[in-house]
Write an enzyme that holds these catalytic residues in place. Structure first.
Site, PDB file in Angstrom:
ATOM      1  N   ASN A   1       0.855  -1.273  -0.037  1.00 43.98           N
ATOM      2  CA  ASN A   1      -0.144   0.049   0.084  1.00 43.98           C
ATOM      3  C   ASN A   1       0.654   1.234  -0.086  1.00 43.98           C
ATOM      4  OD1 ASN A   1      -2.542   1.740   0.679  1.00 43.98           O
ATOM      5  ND2 ASN A   1      -1.103   2.061   2.439  1.00 43.98           N
TER       6      ASN A   1
ATOM      7  N   TYR B   1       4.048   9.519 -11.876  1.00 40.14           N
ATOM      8  CA  TYR B   1       3.092   8.414 -10.842  1.00 40.14           C
ATOM      9  C   TYR B   1       2.542   7.884 -11.760  1.00 40.14           C
ATOM     10  CZ  TYR B   1      -0.342   7.291  -7.864  1.00 40.14           C
ATOM     11  OH  TYR B   1      -1.185   6.571  -7.041  1.00 40.14           O
TER      12      TYR B   1
ATOM     13  N   THR C   1      -8.377  10.647   1.283  1.00 40.18           N
ATOM     14  CA  THR C   1      -7.284  10.827   2.333  1.00 40.18           C
ATOM     15  C   THR C   1      -6.434  11.831   2.438  1.00 40.18           C
ATOM     16  OG1 THR C   1      -5.593   9.848   0.972  1.00 40.18           O
ATOM     17  CG2 THR C   1      -6.811   8.156   1.685  1.00 40.18           C
TER      18      THR C   1
END
Length: 234
Positions: free
Chosen positions: A86, A150, A183
């Site tokens: 993760n 990314y 988040t």
């Protein structure tokens, strides 16, 4: 703080990287009832709240890009039923404005560190006919402007999962491709985009964590290879 890598019960063992907050913490909460947990983070201090919340778990603090330290930490794990990758970073920007350091750091954290930790833990995973879960991204399926480094790391992570699945047929390997998740990291990304944060735009960490648990609990006659999640348009 306990940092032992040996389970203290007969429950299957799951190692979750980036487990101190956000999605990693949510995955830990979902897996805790049925698993002995090893919770990964950079420092012992970062793990203290989760270890208090989940008292049966053990800390596994290590910088995943310090490969000597990772090798020492992994050496104590003899059997591993579930490995959830993760941890990762999102250093965004256009290709024109990018730097070698940005590309190197992103690929290091999101791909190379994953590959090395998996390699080190293959004997433990093989001993358990284990399950590797790769938390990927929608960016691992389609690149968008400003997300080049990314997306490249996540496309690479998808390829890594595909190769691992073929090379290690006794293991299950699941790539999870969620859309944007609400988040703290997402708040930082939205701030960098110069717009207001609206939690209704995003998946919740709890929803994605439930999907991870469902994948892990899928009966052994099935192999959940790839899961794609998107927020419902509101």
């Amino acid at each position: 703080m306990a940092t032992s890598a040996k389970p203290d019960t007969d429950r299957p063992t799951a190692l979750i990287t980036g487990a101190s907050r956000g999605l990693g913490a949510a995955i830990a909460r979902e897996l805790a009832p049925a698993h002995q947990l090893l919770l990964g983070a950079r420092t012992p201090q970062a793990l203290e709240p989760m270890l208090r919340e989940l008292p049966g778990s053990a800390g596994w603090p290590v910088d995943l890009t310090d490969y000597d330290a990772v090798a020492r930490a992994a050496a104590g794990i003899e059997r591993l039923d579930v490995l959830v990758h993760n941890a990762g970073i999102a250093d965004l920007g256009t290709i024109a404005d990018s730097s070698v350091a940005q590309w190197r750091n992103t690929l290091e954290a999101n791909l190379i560190a994953v590959a090395e930790l998996t390699r080190l833990l293959l004997p433990a995973l093989r001993a358990a006919n284990g399950h590797v879960v790769l938390i990927n991204s929608g960016a691992g399926l389609r690149a968008n402007p400003g997300w080049g480094a990314y997306a490249a790391s996540k496309f690479g992570l998808r390829a890594f999962g595909d190769a691992l699945r073929l090379e290690e047929p006794a293991l299950r390997v699941t790539s999870v491709h969620p859309g944007r998740i609400g988040t703290d990291m997402q708040r930082e990304i939205i701030a960098g985009e110069g717009r207001a944060y609206d939690p209704d735009e995003f998946l919740t960490a709890e929803t994605v964590a439930r999907v991870v648990r469902n994948a892990v609990e899928t009966p052994r006659d099935a192999h959940p290879t790839e899961i794609v999640l998107r927020p419902i348009a509101r």
